[in-house]
Design a protein around this motif. Sequence first.
Motif, PDB file in Angstrom:
ATOM      1  N   ALA A 116     -36.107  12.277 -12.372  1.00 61.24           N
ATOM      2  CA  ALA A 116     -36.356  10.894 -11.918  1.00 61.24           C
ATOM      3  C   ALA A 116     -35.458  10.550 -10.731  1.00 61.24           C
ATOM      4  O   ALA A 116     -35.916   9.962  -9.749  1.00 61.24           O
ATOM      5  N   THR A 117     -34.170  10.938 -10.793  1.00 57.19           N
ATOM      6  CA  THR A 117     -33.270  10.571  -9.687  1.00 57.19           C
ATOM      7  C   THR A 117     -33.587  11.381  -8.431  1.00 57.19           C
ATOM      8  O   THR A 117     -33.410  10.893  -7.322  1.00 57.19           O
ATOM      9  N   ASP A 135     -39.124   9.800 -25.710  1.00 57.93           N
ATOM     10  CA  ASP A 135     -39.065   8.606 -24.865  1.00 57.93           C
ATOM     11  C   ASP A 135     -38.738   8.947 -23.417  1.00 57.93           C
ATOM     12  O   ASP A 135     -39.148   8.234 -22.510  1.00 57.93           O
ATOM     13  N   HIS A 136     -37.978  10.026 -23.210  1.00 57.28           N
ATOM     14  CA  HIS A 136     -37.591  10.382 -21.833  1.00 57.28           C
ATOM     15  C   HIS A 136     -38.816  10.732 -20.981  1.00 57.28           C
ATOM     16  O   HIS A 136     -38.799  10.516 -19.768  1.00 57.28           O
ATOM     17  N   PHE A 137     -39.874  11.237 -21.627  1.00 56.21           N
ATOM     18  CA  PHE A 137     -41.099  11.523 -20.864  1.00 56.21           C
ATOM     19  C   PHE A 137     -41.887  10.234 -20.609  1.00 56.21           C
ATOM     20  O   PHE A 137     -42.470  10.055 -19.546  1.00 56.21           O
ATOM     21  N   GLU A 142     -43.560   5.630 -16.955  1.00 57.86           N
ATOM     22  CA  GLU A 142     -43.412   4.219 -16.554  1.00 57.86           C
ATOM     23  C   GLU A 142     -42.921   4.091 -15.120  1.00 57.86           C
ATOM     24  O   GLU A 142     -43.164   3.090 -14.458  1.00 57.86           O
ATOM     25  N   LYS A 143     -42.203   5.115 -14.640  1.00 57.43           N
ATOM     26  CA  LYS A 143     -41.716   5.108 -13.244  1.00 57.43           C
ATOM     27  C   LYS A 143     -42.750   5.722 -12.303  1.00 57.43           C
ATOM     28  O   LYS A 143     -42.421   6.122 -11.183  1.00 57.43           O
ATOM     29  N   ASP A 144     -43.993   5.877 -12.793  1.00 58.10           N
ATOM     30  CA  ASP A 144     -45.072   6.477 -11.998  1.00 58.10           C
ATOM     31  C   ASP A 144     -44.812   7.928 -11.640  1.00 58.10           C
ATOM     32  O   ASP A 144     -45.220   8.390 -10.567  1.00 58.10           O
ATOM     33  N   VAL A 157     -47.004  11.555 -26.609  1.00 55.02           N
ATOM     34  CA  VAL A 157     -47.093  11.207 -25.180  1.00 55.02           C
ATOM     35  C   VAL A 157     -48.540  11.410 -24.746  1.00 55.02           C
ATOM     36  O   VAL A 157     -49.098  12.498 -24.886  1.00 55.02           O
ATOM     37  N   ILE A 158     -49.138  10.342 -24.237  1.00 54.56           N
ATOM     38  CA  ILE A 158     -50.558  10.403 -23.874  1.00 54.56           C
ATOM     39  C   ILE A 158     -50.676  10.875 -22.435  1.00 54.56           C
ATOM     40  O   ILE A 158     -50.285  10.178 -21.497  1.00 54.56           O
TER      41      ILE A 158
END
Length: 342
Positions: A116-117, A135-137, A142-144, A157-158
Amino acid sequence: MGKASVTIKEIARELNVSKSTVSRALRDSSEISEETKQRVLELARQLNYSPNPIALSLLNNRTHTLGIIVPDIANAFFSSAIAGVEDVAYSRGYHVMIYQSHESYERELIDARHIATRRADGLIVSIASSSQRYDHFKELQEKDIPVVFFDRVSDEVITHKVIVDDYKGAFEATEHLIKRGCRRIAHIAGPSGLSISQNRFNGYRDALNQYGLPLREEWVVYSEYNQAEGTERAYQLMALRERPDAIFAASDRIALGVHWALRQLGYRMPEDVALMGFSDLAISALLDPPLSSVAQPSFEMGQQAAELVLELIESKNTPVSYETRVLKTKLSIRKSSMKEIS
């Protein structure tokens, strides 16, 4: 300020629109009307506008980089899948950043956050055996940053998934052992939290069931997907009062450990104990005796995962539904399981 941003400013001023409208029009965004796009593109041509690639990646919020997290690069299955990802990624102008979780949830979490970073455009992942939370995925989504799973997947995870038919491969492997006359078939299963372990166990169980053979509790043991634990579990099984006449290991890495243990103990394969693995690593054919296994199309899995993640990255809309692609396995029968049929 770089030349590209000045030019965008000039185009925006000339057409009396905002800079963001110009940048959206230049990347063909569906939010901008066709008429505005045409006006922007026409003027851009007249002004010989050529975007600076770094400015363009910032504009597009694209870095043309894919992240891939696998449990272990030393595992030939994963290195082949990575080669499949790279094959597609490079042909489409993307670079690949490779991370190893070493089967650790904590490492996987750190890797996902690093992706992500580093602003990777998407992630391809095969989950660690110790991961219980995902949740990390979801945070990446959520961050696209789209996420696609292969081989080891999570139902929580969908998204798109690429798997092989682990159930059918395991069923056919067990059936092969039954047809060679084996009656006491043990199974060294992978970590129970993983989808692949569960599906392979179910295939083994149902094959025994279909042929009316017993599923004995002490003949099913669990192991990490590595050679050392395969060796330990083989010693455990062969110490039973009623020892198995065949062992179906949930992976070739486990089977390599079993193979070594059986030779140490002086058992002949397949005469005393037939042995079957899963994933058909190149080394399996080089053992003495060569190891029977269930072959998985690992390179193709990587290719398909890369195609699916690039589709998510480059599509302007969220897909109506996500797909799970199931690739076929096939049996690679070698000497380790070819018991003489009495």
